[in-house]
Write a protein that holds these residues in place. Structure first.
Motif, PDB file in Angstrom:
ATOM      1  N   LEU A  46       0.824  -1.204   0.000  1.00 42.59           N
ATOM      2  CA  LEU A  46       0.000   0.000   0.000  1.00 42.59           C
ATOM      3  C   LEU A  46       0.860   1.257   0.000  1.00 42.59           C
ATOM      4  O   LEU A  46       0.554   2.229  -0.701  1.00 42.59           O
ATOM      5  N   ARG A  47       1.948   1.253   0.782  1.00 44.04           N
ATOM      6  CA  ARG A  47       2.850   2.412   0.804  1.00 44.04           C
ATOM      7  C   ARG A  47       3.494   2.622  -0.562  1.00 44.04           C
ATOM      8  O   ARG A  47       3.638   3.753  -1.028  1.00 44.04           O
ATOM      9  N   MET A  48       3.912   1.514  -1.202  1.00 50.40           N
ATOM     10  CA  MET A  48       4.515   1.611  -2.534  1.00 50.40           C
ATOM     11  C   MET A  48       3.520   2.224  -3.524  1.00 50.40           C
ATOM     12  O   MET A  48       3.868   3.127  -4.281  1.00 50.40           O
ATOM     13  N   ALA A  49       2.300   1.722  -3.516  1.00 47.80           N
ATOM     14  CA  ALA A  49       1.281   2.228  -4.433  1.00 47.80           C
ATOM     15  C   ALA A  49       1.017   3.709  -4.172  1.00 47.80           C
ATOM     16  O   ALA A  49       0.892   4.499  -5.120  1.00 47.80           O
ATOM     17  N   LYS A  50       0.958   4.091  -2.913  1.00 51.00           N
ATOM     18  CA  LYS A  50       0.720   5.496  -2.576  1.00 51.00           C
ATOM     19  C   LYS A  50       1.895   6.357  -3.029  1.00 51.00           C
ATOM     20  O   LYS A  50       1.708   7.440  -3.587  1.00 51.00           O
ATOM     21  N   LEU A  51       3.100   5.887  -2.809  1.00 47.00           N
ATOM     22  CA  LEU A  51       4.292   6.632  -3.197  1.00 47.00           C
ATOM     23  C   LEU A  51       4.345   6.857  -4.714  1.00 47.00           C
ATOM     24  O   LEU A  51       4.672   7.942  -5.181  1.00 47.00           O
ATOM     25  N   PHE A  52       4.001   5.827  -5.478  1.00 48.97           N
ATOM     26  CA  PHE A  52       4.018   5.932  -6.939  1.00 48.97           C
ATOM     27  C   PHE A  52       2.708   6.493  -7.505  1.00 48.97           C
ATOM     28  O   PHE A  52       2.588   6.688  -8.712  1.00 48.97           O
ATOM     29  N   ALA A  53       1.724   6.711  -6.639  1.00 57.69           N
ATOM     30  CA  ALA A  53       0.411   7.247  -7.037  1.00 57.69           C
ATOM     31  C   ALA A  53      -0.272   6.382  -8.088  1.00 57.69           C
ATOM     32  O   ALA A  53      -0.779   6.872  -9.100  1.00 57.69           O
ATOM     33  N   VAL A  54      -0.246   5.078  -7.840  1.00 58.74           N
ATOM     34  CA  VAL A  54      -0.932   4.127  -8.722  1.00 58.74           C
ATOM     35  C   VAL A  54      -1.716   3.147  -7.857  1.00 58.74           C
ATOM     36  O   VAL A  54      -1.366   2.914  -6.706  1.00 58.74           O
ATOM     37  N   PRO A  55      -2.771   2.540  -8.394  1.00 58.65           N
ATOM     38  CA  PRO A  55      -3.495   1.520  -7.638  1.00 58.65           C
ATOM     39  C   PRO A  55      -2.621   0.277  -7.444  1.00 58.65           C
ATOM     40  O   PRO A  55      -1.788  -0.047  -8.295  1.00 58.65           O
ATOM     41  N   VAL A  56      -2.834  -0.419  -6.347  1.00 59.57           N
ATOM     42  CA  VAL A  56      -2.059  -1.635  -6.060  1.00 59.57           C
ATOM     43  C   VAL A  56      -2.100  -2.620  -7.237  1.00 59.57           C
ATOM     44  O   VAL A  56      -1.064  -3.155  -7.616  1.00 59.57           O
ATOM     45  N   PRO A  57      -3.276  -2.875  -7.857  1.00 55.75           N
ATOM     46  CA  PRO A  57      -3.298  -3.827  -8.977  1.00 55.75           C
ATOM     47  C   PRO A  57      -2.465  -3.396 -10.189  1.00 55.75           C
ATOM     48  O   PRO A  57      -2.114  -4.227 -11.015  1.00 55.75           O
ATOM     49  N   GLU A  58      -2.159  -2.110 -10.299  1.00 57.59           N
ATOM     50  CA  GLU A  58      -1.298  -1.660 -11.396  1.00 57.59           C
ATOM     51  C   GLU A  58       0.174  -1.906 -11.072  1.00 57.59           C
ATOM     52  O   GLU A  58       0.994  -2.077 -11.958  1.00 57.59           O
ATOM     53  N   LEU A  59       0.476  -1.976  -9.793  1.00 61.62           N
ATOM     54  CA  LEU A  59       1.849  -2.180  -9.343  1.00 61.62           C
ATOM     55  C   LEU A  59       2.174  -3.667  -9.210  1.00 61.62           C
ATOM     56  O   LEU A  59       3.252  -4.115  -9.560  1.00 61.62           O
ATOM     57  N   PHE A  60       1.211  -4.426  -8.708  1.00 57.91           N
ATOM     58  CA  PHE A  60       1.389  -5.872  -8.499  1.00 57.91           C
ATOM     59  C   PHE A  60       0.381  -6.619  -9.354  1.00 57.91           C
ATOM     60  O   PHE A  60      -0.823  -6.466  -9.192  1.00 57.91           O
ATOM     61  N   LEU A  61       0.885  -7.437 -10.275  1.00 59.55           N
ATOM     62  CA  LEU A  61       0.044  -8.136 -11.235  1.00 59.55           C
ATOM     63  C   LEU A  61      -0.134  -9.581 -10.810  1.00 59.55           C
ATOM     64  O   LEU A  61       0.817 -10.352 -10.790  1.00 59.55           O
ATOM     65  N   ASP A  62      -1.357  -9.923 -10.473  1.00 59.25           N
ATOM     66  CA  ASP A  62      -1.663 -11.285 -10.037  1.00 59.25           C
ATOM     67  C   ASP A  62      -2.466 -11.970 -11.132  1.00 59.25           C
ATOM     68  O   ASP A  62      -3.559 -11.525 -11.487  1.00 59.25           O
ATOM     69  N   GLU A  63      -1.919 -13.029 -11.670  1.00 55.89           N
ATOM     70  CA  GLU A  63      -2.579 -13.727 -12.767  1.00 55.89           C
ATOM     71  C   GLU A  63      -3.461 -14.875 -12.290  1.00 55.89           C
ATOM     72  O   GLU A  63      -4.026 -15.612 -13.087  1.00 55.89           O
ATOM     73  N   TRP A  64      -3.611 -15.002 -10.983  1.00 57.71           N
ATOM     74  CA  TRP A  64      -4.444 -16.054 -10.421  1.00 57.71           C
ATOM     75  C   TRP A  64      -5.903 -15.821 -10.774  1.00 57.71           C
ATOM     76  O   TRP A  64      -6.392 -14.704 -10.751  1.00 57.71           O
ATOM     77  N   GLU A  65      -6.580 -16.888 -11.124  1.00 53.87           N
ATOM     78  CA  GLU A  65      -8.016 -16.835 -11.417  1.00 53.87           C
ATOM     79  C   GLU A  65      -8.720 -17.874 -10.545  1.00 53.87           C
ATOM     80  O   GLU A  65      -8.233 -19.000 -10.434  1.00 53.87           O
ATOM     81  N   PRO A  66      -9.841 -17.528  -9.952  1.00 55.05           N
ATOM     82  CA  PRO A  66     -10.569 -18.513  -9.149  1.00 55.05           C
ATOM     83  C   PRO A  66     -11.161 -19.617 -10.028  1.00 55.05           C
ATOM     84  O   PRO A  66     -11.469 -19.388 -11.193  1.00 55.05           O
ATOM     85  N   GLU A  67     -11.289 -20.782  -9.442  1.00 54.39           N
ATOM     86  CA  GLU A  67     -11.933 -21.882 -10.162  1.00 54.39           C
ATOM     87  C   GLU A  67     -13.427 -21.655 -10.183  1.00 54.39           C
ATOM     88  O   GLU A  67     -14.011 -21.166  -9.219  1.00 54.39           O
ATOM     89  N   HIS A  68     -14.029 -21.973 -11.295  1.00 54.22           N
ATOM     90  CA  HIS A  68     -15.486 -21.845 -11.408  1.00 54.22           C
ATOM     91  C   HIS A  68     -16.086 -23.238 -11.463  1.00 54.22           C
ATOM     92  O   HIS A  68     -15.600 -24.105 -12.186  1.00 54.22           O
ATOM     93  N   ASP A  69     -17.126 -23.436 -10.675  1.00 59.38           N
ATOM     94  CA  ASP A  69     -17.783 -24.748 -10.635  1.00 59.38           C
ATOM     95  C   ASP A  69     -18.675 -24.964 -11.812  1.00 59.38           C
ATOM     96  O   ASP A  69     -19.219 -24.154 -12.412  1.00 59.38           O
TER      97      ASP A  69
END
Length: 69
Positions: A46-69
């Motif tokens: 959160l501090r990193m995102a605030k420092l760079f003035a970007v949303p957390v998802p723009e700074l950290f890219l998570d490619e995980w997708e939930p399983e769908h039943d």
């Protein structure tokens, strides 16, 4: 999880040491985050995102997708 910390750090013109100083962590922590060897804590992310003035998802890219039943 991948991140764009190095991209934003270089765009700001900061060294790893300068970013570490601004965030109150060690340079080694910044290096480990940038090389995907360490996922930062939520408060640090959160501090990193605030420092760079970007949303957390723009700074950290998570490619995980939930399983769908």
């Amino acid at each position: 999880m991948h991140n764009r910390v190095k991209h934003f750090r270089e765009e700001a013109g900061w060294s790893q040491g300068e970013l570490a100083r601004r965030l109150g962590v060690s340079r080694q922590t910044i290096n480990a985050v940038e090389t995907d060897k360490y996922d930062p804590s939520l408060p640090l992310a959160l501090r990193m995102a605030k420092l760079f003035a970007v949303p957390v998802p723009e700074l950290f890219l998570d490619e995980w997708e939930p399983e769908h039943d």
